[in-house]
Design an enzyme around this catalytic site. Sequence first.
Site, PDB file in Angstrom:
ATOM      1  N   SER A 216       8.695   6.405 -10.883  1.00 45.22           N
ATOM      2  CA  SER A 216       8.293   7.755 -10.475  1.00 45.22           C
ATOM      3  C   SER A 216       7.677   8.496 -11.643  1.00 45.22           C
ATOM      4  O   SER A 216       7.907   8.174 -12.806  1.00 45.22           O
ATOM      5  CB  SER A 216       9.456   8.597  -9.924  1.00 45.22           C
ATOM      6  OG  SER A 216       9.962   8.048  -8.728  1.00 45.22           O
ATOM      7  N   ASP A 289      22.427   2.354 -20.015  1.00 47.89           N
ATOM      8  CA  ASP A 289      23.451   1.336 -19.818  1.00 47.89           C
ATOM      9  C   ASP A 289      24.690   2.014 -19.237  1.00 47.89           C
ATOM     10  O   ASP A 289      25.486   2.612 -19.966  1.00 47.89           O
ATOM     11  CB  ASP A 289      23.781   0.656 -21.150  1.00 47.89           C
ATOM     12  CG  ASP A 289      24.926  -0.330 -21.026  1.00 47.89           C
ATOM     13  OD1 ASP A 289      25.258  -0.718 -19.883  1.00 47.89           O
ATOM     14  OD2 ASP A 289      25.492  -0.705 -22.069  1.00 47.89           O
TER      15      ASP A 289
END
Length: 718
Positions: A216, A289
Amino acid sequence: MLRRILLGFLLLLVVTAASLALWEPLTAEAPAAPAFKPTDVRIARDKFGVPHIFGKTDADVAYGVAYAHSEDDFATLQEVLAMTRGRAGAILGEDGAKIDYAEALLGVRATSARDWPRLPADVRALFTAYAAGLNHYADKHPGEVRLSGLFPVTGEDVVAGFVLRSPFFFGLDSVLGSLVEDKALSREGGPALDATGKLVPRELTPVGTDPANNGSNGMAVAPARSTDGATRLVSNSHQPWTGGVAWYELVVHSGEGWDFAGANFPGSPYPFLGHNKYLGWTNTVNRPDLIDVYKLTLDESGEKYRFDGAWRPLEEKRIWLKVKVGPFVLPIPRTIYRSVHGPVVKNEKGAFAIRYAGIDQANMVTQYYRLNKAKDFAEWRAAMAGQGVPATNFIYADAKGNIGLFYNAMFPDRPAGFNWRGVLPGDTSADLWTKTLPFDRVPALVNPRSGYVMNANNTPWVAAGPGDELDAAAFSPLLGIEDDMTNRATRLIELFEASGQIDAARLRAIKYDTAYAKTGYAKAWMNRLLALDTKDDPALAQAQRLLREWDWNLDGRGKGDALALMVLRPANGRHYQRRAAPDPRTVLKETVAHLQEYFGGLDPKLGTVLRLRHGEGANRVDLPLDGGNDTVRASTLWDAEPDGRLKVRHGDSFIMFVTWDKDGKVRSESIQPFGSATTRPNSPHYNDQAPLFVAHKLKPVLFDPAALKASGARFYRP
């Protein structure tokens, strides 16, 4: 006697076949219908079929949202609902059964059952009303129901859909796929690979078939940078064009002050992005992460695991997956496990537990609702601080001229001393995090001096002009924040820096940019292609000449655009997924062979090759497209059709331009690739936005109810 044996055998076959055809719906336990009676609900359809839902209460509006969406795409809504009940396999076959396995493994229903009573009363009322709207449509259209016993649905069912899908937006599919198939874990945040390092073929997940490629663009411009003192926001999401995470545009108005224009996914009672009178935001995928894997130490029986010096029983549960095969639904047994860390997967290498951001919680449903109703920056930030949404960037703008980028993530509060990028020891509580960091610890850039913010799935350290960079050293490496740049991000910075004061036309030109920067992975990859020794292959040598002369712009006007489009995609995919670049000779040979076979040469027009296609027969559209895999005008993923054309399935999807003028009054425009009724071929709104979409044009969002009524919109009650 032989005749009796044969008749008995045939009878057994008939009974078995009937059982396989009927057991699944007969064993499904449909809950009681939610008790909700709407007070006053009206739906209006504008010229493009976009639903505008009016209600006396917010709950009335949610009821209307469900009904309107069902009118346009009831088939997909049912697939999403089946996932929340562990019945996707009964509709979608093997692919759906894999989602059912994930739903059971993650304990989705246990989470939604526990959290449902804890949700605020107004949130429960909203979801209950939404479920009632779905049930109302199903009652009125029984012939469209695809799975017996699926209805009635409840508000808790709808919440379960949020719990299931959230972690798949930040890479859980990769981790689960690697562990279940006993394959090496790829780099944190990357896709699942097979033993030879090749990408595992696309499979359905709760967030579509291409989660590793979700992207996006988002950008906001402050009044000081605008020619007319306006604040501008551009929402440019890149999602699949059909399916369970395809955008659905809507506008809502409630007597309780809920006014919002934007888009949602099937199964949501409210928009996920867009604007109200006072403020707006859009989202881009971020890739921190947020998932940790622990190797468990099992005893000889495999039924216990060691933890802090003691043996604990490994939770175990037998489940039955339902797999549709032709007219039958086969019951397939599986066993799921759980430890104190979270879900556990056993394979040939041992038992591995998974812990991820947002595990076992449903608070995201409250956060999105509060964001919808925020009236100023302070209220919006307070809603963000609730931290229900585990991950995704938010690009913000408002009527007061504030703009900002927020790298939203529920960062695990990890202790130092462990390799958080690898597999962790599962026999100690020392590395078992139980809390997440507060919202004020996430990277954020508010009202930078450059007067704009942007994100294109790149590192948050670069979100505005030179001098406005965030200090990466101020954030712990334990957070696992990416440092990647995309071509889109590089181009956006270049374009904004070269633009001076920005008006509406200039911002639109920036958004529809189709160029590649001659830097980074794209330049390095092109250099490798041009350095190949092709003296023994005239076709490859011709391709090199075209690439050497290419103008680095996929606008469809220059020579070599189709060739460049096709050779760049593999390189971009590897770069975005943090993998080694592919073999340049292989990529060039395959591209040359494709163009020669289907187009008789190496330089067909880009629009001849890259197509927007949807539907069949009289309802079919087949239009030329521009842009590429990592251009701001995104044509991200495509499938090669039998005629060699590339049918785009993922890229620029719902696009919205929002403007607050210098007096704070809002107006907006939007567009979708197809239309509002993407699974209704007989609807006039099946493909009616496609010609505008390919021409870089927008349609007005009639956010003002008076303007909607004056336009001749059709009003009705569900």
